[in-house]
Design an enzyme around this catalytic site. Structure first.
Site, PDB file in Angstrom:
ATOM      1  N   GLU A 108      38.523  47.523  26.111  1.00 29.18           N
ATOM      2  CA  GLU A 108      39.313  48.466  25.361  1.00 29.18           C
ATOM      3  C   GLU A 108      40.592  49.127  26.234  1.00 29.18           C
ATOM      4  OE1 GLU A 108      36.214  48.879  25.745  1.00 29.18           O
ATOM      5  OE2 GLU A 108      35.281  48.255  23.696  1.00 29.18           O
TER       6      GLU A 108
ATOM      7  N   LEU B 123      46.278  55.819  37.840  1.00 30.76           N
ATOM      8  CA  LEU B 123      46.014  54.465  38.240  1.00 30.76           C
ATOM      9  C   LEU B 123      45.439  53.398  37.584  1.00 30.76           C
ATOM     10  CD1 LEU B 123      45.891  55.541  42.015  1.00 30.76           C
ATOM     11  CD2 LEU B 123      47.993  54.564  41.028  1.00 30.76           C
TER      12      LEU B 123
ATOM     13  N   ARG C 119      37.884  50.344   6.394  1.00 31.09           N
ATOM     14  CA  ARG C 119      37.973  49.268   7.288  1.00 31.09           C
ATOM     15  C   ARG C 119      38.446  47.962   6.898  1.00 31.09           C
ATOM     16  NH1 ARG C 119      32.484  46.767   9.096  1.00 31.09           N
ATOM     17  NH2 ARG C 119      31.299  47.212   7.440  1.00 31.09           N
TER      18      ARG C 119
ATOM     19  N   HIS D  89      34.320  52.653  11.804  1.00 32.32           N
ATOM     20  CA  HIS D  89      32.841  53.021  12.025  1.00 32.32           C
ATOM     21  C   HIS D  89      32.766  54.548  12.605  1.00 32.32           C
ATOM     22  CE1 HIS D  89      32.488  48.586  11.910  1.00 32.32           C
ATOM     23  NE2 HIS D  89      31.134  49.019  11.881  1.00 32.32           N
TER      24      HIS D  89
ATOM     25  N   HIS E 178      52.735  56.946  41.921  1.00 30.32           N
ATOM     26  CA  HIS E 178      53.173  57.976  42.860  1.00 30.32           C
ATOM     27  C   HIS E 178      54.304  57.509  43.628  1.00 30.32           C
ATOM     28  CE1 HIS E 178      49.799  55.589  44.353  1.00 30.32           C
ATOM     29  NE2 HIS E 178      49.947  56.133  45.481  1.00 30.32           N
TER      30      HIS E 178
ATOM     31  N   ARG F  89      32.983  53.039   7.844  1.00 35.04           N
ATOM     32  CA  ARG F  89      32.095  51.582   7.607  1.00 35.04           C
ATOM     33  C   ARG F  89      31.734  51.505   6.002  1.00 35.04           C
ATOM     34  NH1 ARG F  89      26.956  50.284   7.411  1.00 35.04           N
ATOM     35  NH2 ARG F  89      26.517  47.957   8.151  1.00 35.04           N
TER      36      ARG F  89
ATOM     37  N   GLY G  49      44.233  50.636  46.692  1.00 37.89           N
ATOM     38  CA  GLY G  49      43.269  51.561  46.394  1.00 37.89           C
ATOM     39  C   GLY G  49      42.958  51.784  44.816  1.00 37.89           C
TER      40      GLY G  49
ATOM     41  N   ASP H  70      22.955  51.996  13.102  1.00 37.29           N
ATOM     42  CA  ASP H  70      23.194  51.731  14.554  1.00 37.29           C
ATOM     43  C   ASP H  70      23.100  52.887  15.672  1.00 37.29           C
ATOM     44  OD1 ASP H  70      23.580  48.947  14.526  1.00 37.29           O
ATOM     45  OD2 ASP H  70      25.688  49.070  14.307  1.00 37.29           O
TER      46      ASP H  70
ATOM     47  N   LYS I  33      50.951  52.002  55.711  1.00 34.33           N
ATOM     48  CA  LYS I  33      51.449  53.134  54.924  1.00 34.33           C
ATOM     49  C   LYS I  33      52.189  54.023  55.937  1.00 34.33           C
ATOM     50  CE  LYS I  33      49.342  56.694  51.743  1.00 34.33           C
ATOM     51  NZ  LYS I  33      48.187  56.650  51.157  1.00 34.33           N
TER      52      LYS I  33
END
Lengths: 638, 638
Positions: free
Chosen positions: A369, A122, A321, A418, A74, A476, A152, A426, A243
């Site tokens: 991830e 962010l 896979r 998967h 921003h 899988r 922040g 699972d 700021k």
């Protein structure tokens, strides 16, 4: 830098004031934006761009130039002001901020040549910066990567994924700066100006942390120098700032986040105050002219080699896979730009097959991830061809990153293993049943879903070189190889696996459901019903003409079957493709939250096994009396 | 606890051995699962369940019982073993682990009465635990919340969002335990057994951290006691453990993650070793019988009061995001179970209207969407009615949490503001264009999208009491109030805003596009074309009959228009609803990455303004010669 500090510091101070003025003016002209966020960062930005970074304003994409990522997106106006000041474009253009035909958007996007990845969500820029820093290692460049965060912003978990990863990788070519202005959007941050609370966090995560007054140019210069001297770990400079710095009536005040000064008295007052900030400085100092240029480093251009073809026999049982891992290692052999990123499941996604051959091009992010995808964005922006992979369901952890990758249009090549209920015991937490919806929603993500080893290998090679982001869904369970090693595939293609001149329905599957469709074909054939069977391995783009042709040739009866929830997946993709021909689609999909069980039990329990396809075909043929009308056959009247 | 430590410790040791044996046996019987992950945690689990927690195994939902969340959900077998040992169900049932008709799934889900939220996506349980701990404050209960994490799991950023939030909120009723077994799935964790690296992180984030040997029962007992004595901040016990503890041939070894022992020699050997772990213990000690029960605390049942009705005048200009804030405050007045959660945008989503009235029921998560949604999951699981809200695009940050909330079927009531290109100048990073796809993909999430102030208020009240997770999409621009304050709405309903007996198309919009549709209606009417206009405020569930009826009454011409990408949104929802009648849909939607600009410029540039609707209607009417056939009207032949 030949300039004495006694000349440099006042010159930088004045440059910072110019950046503040430009940020204030451009946001007021736009009628919106974040001037106070720019003002807190101005001294850091001026020092970074005009006394620290090595770059060529007229060649922003130079591979050896230092990189800057504005994680606090921003503050875009001051980024634009800095590049304008450096000479990348005319300062007058700043007054077009946020207008529809200007590339100076509200938050930075790579429409601008000096922006690597879009920011504005962010906690993402710092992840991309890791990929950019890793890329320097990859291409053996000594460029440094700088990233400016808001305080922040450090509440975002992704920032701490980045902190872990950068420290683990020992990225001493990475330097973060946190603009600690103590104010978020709606209130003070959690930490206010407690610099110790923030620096303790970075130190605990293995970074070198430096606390400074972010409006003290000398301190900023010293901190950058210290960061450069720091070996073996990244540095975070925690800059205590105000700021709205420079405009007394907003300095450190709540209620001014994301507000432009109103043109007229308010703006005039702000500008008058900022003008007073100029200090006496030596004449003739032209900081932009002094920006050190990156060294010209000739590099051998390495052409990709041919990729080793698949080597299966028809009927071989191989999980897609696993074929993915095989293909990725082959691709890595053919093209040194290919890198792989993992989130501690490489032995399940089979990206470990790549790791075994190319450990230096394999980046382990452990169970994180967001930074995996974010880092891939940075790598892709700098010329690598990154393949981040994990269980497909856990890519949902990084959806906001995938969204921003789409906005950035960077070539991250995601793979999710998967997929669906076919993973079995699972249970639902490990089953991806919304990944197709998630990726298809982004209009520029290529979505591929192979069913066998050959198509997996061929499609992986295609996705590597197709522009923009891409996603491959793998499964899988082992499935039989149904394509010959010479079979050709295309992004946007499909395969008609069964057809006759008397087909009364089209069954469309992908991945594991192709085999359910083929079983259904056999059962229907035995009862005297011919159907067409399509392997829709490319969901986006999609072969609209091929689908319409099949639908029209089979009496308008189209049945889709997918190991995915009903909304947003294969069924919807087909439905939109054939809608213009007036055709409708019957969707077999998972329609409730599934549970643990054996794969074949689950396919059946949740309505996507061969038995359900047979039933649906019979029902549709019965219901679908003569035909649907379509635009192409306006033969009916009501 | 009357038992002397000299009796308690050997009894707990043996109980831990029993839990290990049950975990090993049940996973071998299932043929899959994570026995080594259970073994590292067994001593902690035994001590927690049989010498620390206060609960009633036969009344697991007791509102004053201590709560346990298994954040490392793959250790499910030992959770089940502990509850079986406590007497919640027959131990024999453990042998049905992972079978399709058993609720003992591969990872825990709330199908089991003692599970509050589904886990198995790492880093989420600790966020839910915060909500559960906050709930104790809400209902003024002294119950404590315990959460067991894996060490690898702490690479997830969401864990650090949780760390920040719990410390900021001073949650001393929350006690985490990290099972530091040093091994992830594919390799050692980033930290191996560096207990200092881990404890320094928690201390830096403001937690009380205790490092212990996680196989030393006395140390575990002491740590729990210390945690209970700790005031003003949460405690993290970092338990150094050995993965596979008790089975020598897997202890601390890589390559055993997620592998059950093979029945036969391998299992027999493991069990023989575990049997040897039993130590002499006093006879007659029955730990399950000694579990302290929660005090019976009668509570006054508070009935929700009527909600104050909307108070708009037709034509009032009000943004639905603002109406959302108004409605939330009214709902909070009517029902004390209602709480709101924010991620530092309360002054944009207008949840600050709730905060102003009910500061104690407003939970600020700062810029951390994952913990906001995760915490809401925990609150919902314990009887609150939580409304987490942020910009709709940033809910994508928490998509994996939303997915798990769907699996948990907990009643989180999400709201996302700033939907679509109609936000204007801030640009694509702030525009939600995939949020409908994201939420619709989950089959049990209710998806609502009001267009005016009245419908927003009415739908918010409905979503609060509708079972399961729900999502409301709100818009940034002001829109006119079109419904009277007495208008009624229904989840699964729609409103026909314009109709005649000679309509030649149905236009379906929602949110801001309702007004584009109404403008198009006026323009078409002026040129002599009547169309039907529908406000599809409920996308999931959807009024299938109403849509089919409209489509059939208007010559099969259905045009949808949405401020959302083309895949997975309103168009797809309508298309699936009408498919069974053989009807197809023409979709107007955003089909490329948008950019900054004025809202009206963007609606037009990206193809969803009134002009585009008019064009589409004219084109469709022209193309759509006579009619579509449908199952309901089998009148045609080919």
């Amino acid at each position: 830098m030949a300039l004495e500090r006694s000349s440099l510091i006042p010159a930088l101070k004045n440059l910072a004031t110019r950046l503040r003025i430009d940020s204030v003016k451009s946001t007021s002209e736009a009628g919106s934006g974040h001037p106070t966020t720019c003002c807190s960062a101005a001294d850091v930005m001026a020092t970074l761009f005009f006394a620290e970074m090595r770059f060529d304003p007229h060649d922003p994409k130079n591979v050896d130039a230092d990189r800057f990522v504005l994680s606090k997106g921003h503050a875009a106006p001051i980024l634009y002001a800095a590049w304008a000041e450096a000479g990348a474009f005319d300062r007058a253009e700043l007054m077009n901020l946020r207008k529809i035909d200007s590339d100076l958007e509200g938050h930075p996007t790579p429409r601008l040549p000096f922006v690597d990845v879009a920011t504005g969500s962010l906690g993402q820029g710092v992840c991309a910066a890791i990929g950019i820093a890793l890329n320097a290692r990859r291409i053996k460049s000594d460029y440094r990567t700088y990233v400016l965060l808001g305080d922040g912003e450090t509440a975002e978990g992704s920032v701490w994924e980045a902190a872990n990863t950068a420290a683990h990788d020992g990225l001493d070519n990475l330097c973060g700066i946190t603009d600690v202005n103590a104010l978020g959007q709606s209130r003070a941050t959690m930490w206010d100006h407690d610099m110790e609370a923030l620096s303790a966090r970075w130190r605990a995560f293995g970074w070198h942390a430096i606390v400074i007054d972010g409006h003290d140019i000398a301190a900023i210069l010293d901190a950058f120098a210290e960061a450069k001297r720091t070996v073996g770990r990244p540095t975070m400079i925690l800059a205590r700032t105000i700021k709205g710095k420079g405009v007394s009536f907003v300095e450190g005040k709540e209620g001014w986040h994301g507000k432009a000064f109103k043109k007229g008295e308010e703006l005039d007052r702000a500008l008058a105050e900022l003008e007073k900030e100029f200090v006496p400085a030596p004449v003739g100092v032209n900081l932009p002219a002094l920006i050190p240029k990156p060294a010209a480093r000739p590099r051998a251009v390495e052409s990709p080699k041919p990729i080793a073809p698949p080597a299966y026999k028809l009927g071989d049982e191989v999980a897609t896979r696993e074929a993915y891992g095989v293909a990725l290692a082959k691709l890595g052999e053919a093209d040194s730009r290919v890198v792989a990123l993992d989130a501690d499941v490489g032995n399940s996604t089979f990206s470990d097959k790549f790791e075994k051959v190319f450990p230096d091009r394999f980046f382990e992010n452990f169970i994180a991830e967001q930074v995996m995808v974010g880092s891939a964005m940075g790598l892709a922006a700098r010329g690598a061809i990154p393949f981040p992979s994990t269980f497909a369901c856990f890519l949902s952890r990084a959806y906001d990153f995938i969204r921003m990758a789409a906005i950035s249009n960077v070539g991250i090549k995601m793979a999710g293993s998967h997929a669906g209920v076919s993973i079995g015991e699972d249970g639902p937490s490990q089953m991806a049943l919304e990944d197709l919806a998630m990726c298809r929603a982004e209009p520029n993500i290529t979505v591929l879903y192979p069913c066998d080893g050959v198509s997996t290998e061929k499609l992986l090679a295609l996705m590597a070189y197709h522009p923009g982001p891409a996603y491959m869904r793998t499964s899988r369970p082992k499935t039989p190889v149904i394509y010959g090693n010479d079979e050709t595939f295309a992004i946007g293609g499909l395969k008609v696996l069964r057809e006759s001149s008397s087909d009364s329905a089209t069954i469309i599957g992908a991945g594991v459901t192709v085999f359910e469709a083929l079983k259904a074909y056999d059962q229907l054939k035995a009862s005297g019903v011919n159907v067409r069977v399509i392997d829709l391995y490319s969901l986006q783009p999609i072969d609209q003409a091929g689908l319409i042709k099949a639908g029209q040739a089979t009496g308008g009866v189209i049945i889709t079957v997918e190991d995915h929830y009903a909304a947003g997946g294969l069924g919807d993709a087909v439905a939109e493709a054939v809608a213009s021909a007036g055709l409708a689609v019957t969707r077999l999909a998972v329609r409730e939250i599934p549970r643990s069980g054996k794969p074949e039990e689950l396919l059946d329990r949740f309505g996507i096994s061969a038995r359900h396809i047979v039933d649906a075909v019979k029902e549709e043929i019965a219901n679908h009396r003569p035909a649907v009308a379509s635009r192409q056959s306006p033969v009916v009247s009501r």
